[in-house]
Design a protein around this motif. Structure first.
Motif: not given
Length: 218
Positions: A18-24, A38-43, A51-56, A92-102
């Motif tokens: 999840x951390x790797x995907x979020x970073x990507x 996306x992180x909440x759904x994947x987790x 509980x994610x928190x994102x900043x720049x 798009x590739x990161x999203x596809x990979x995350x979906x495949x794993x999930x």
């Protein structure tokens, strides 16, 4: 996520993915609200609460395992990241990979491998194609505006120069921060020189058409 995939992945492995995907997603230009969603759904699909928190410039991800007693598995990851740049293909590739794993089509180990494959250096053909695309995008916009052929050619040439600068910036991180300003300056100088030495141009239109390649997502 399939039961077999869940059973074969430890709590730490699921968190790491999840951390790797979020970073990507952050690096490739996802907006904060979409990234957090996306992180909440994947987790959740990996059997985690997050509980994610994102900043720049980073992410804070707090995890827990709902199958364990409250507070027994709380884990927080603080990830420092540079501001992201738009890369629709890798996004798009990161999203596809995350979906495949999930969805169980990939194991977490395979997902990690697929994500890291996105870091491979592009081939010479890819670089040449990207450079050509810069010129074609600028020339196409000038053509859509029905500018004279000299204007279209100038916009195309400036687009190629901006593409070349973009490729050179990959080796010069410090210059990358000022790349937009340098591109705009270069576009203005080239357009003025052509207008004065070759043939008068529609300067504003040519410069805008040349700089269209700098729009996010292009």
């Amino acid at each position: 996520m399939s039961t077999s995939t869940t059973a074969s992945a430890t709590y730490a492995q699921r968190i790491a993915f999840v951390c790797e995907t979020a970073s990507r997603l952050h690096t490739y230009g996802t907006t904060a609200q979409r990234l957090e969603g996306a992180v909440v759904v994947l987790a959740e699909r990996l059997g985690l609460e997050c509980e994610p928190w994102s900043n720049p410039t980073g992410l804070i991800l707090s995890f827990s395992d709902p199958s364990r007693p409250l507070g027994a598995s709380d884990t927080t990851r603080v990830i420092r990241l540079a501001p992201g740049e738009n890369d629709l293909y890798k996004l798009a590739e990161s999203d596809r990979i995350a979906e495949a794993v999930a969805g169980g089509a990939m194991s977490i180990a395979q997902g990690h491998t697929a994500l890291r494959a996105l870091d491979r250096n592009p081939s010479r053909l890819w670089r040449a194609t990207q450079l050509l695309a810069f010129g074609l995008a600028s020339g196409a916009v000038a053509g859509l505006w029905r500018l004279p052929w000299v204007d279209v050619a100038t916009a195309t040439a400036i687009g190629l120069l901006i593409g070349l600068q973009s490729l050179l910036n990959e080796r010069r991180p410090r210059l990358r921060e000022a790349s937009d300003a340098v591109s705009a300056l270069m576009a203005g100088i080239v357009a003025v020189l052509v207008s004065n030495l070759v043939q008068p141009l529609n300067l504003n239109s040519v410069i805008i058409a040349a700089l269209v390649v700098l729009l996010p997502g292009l």
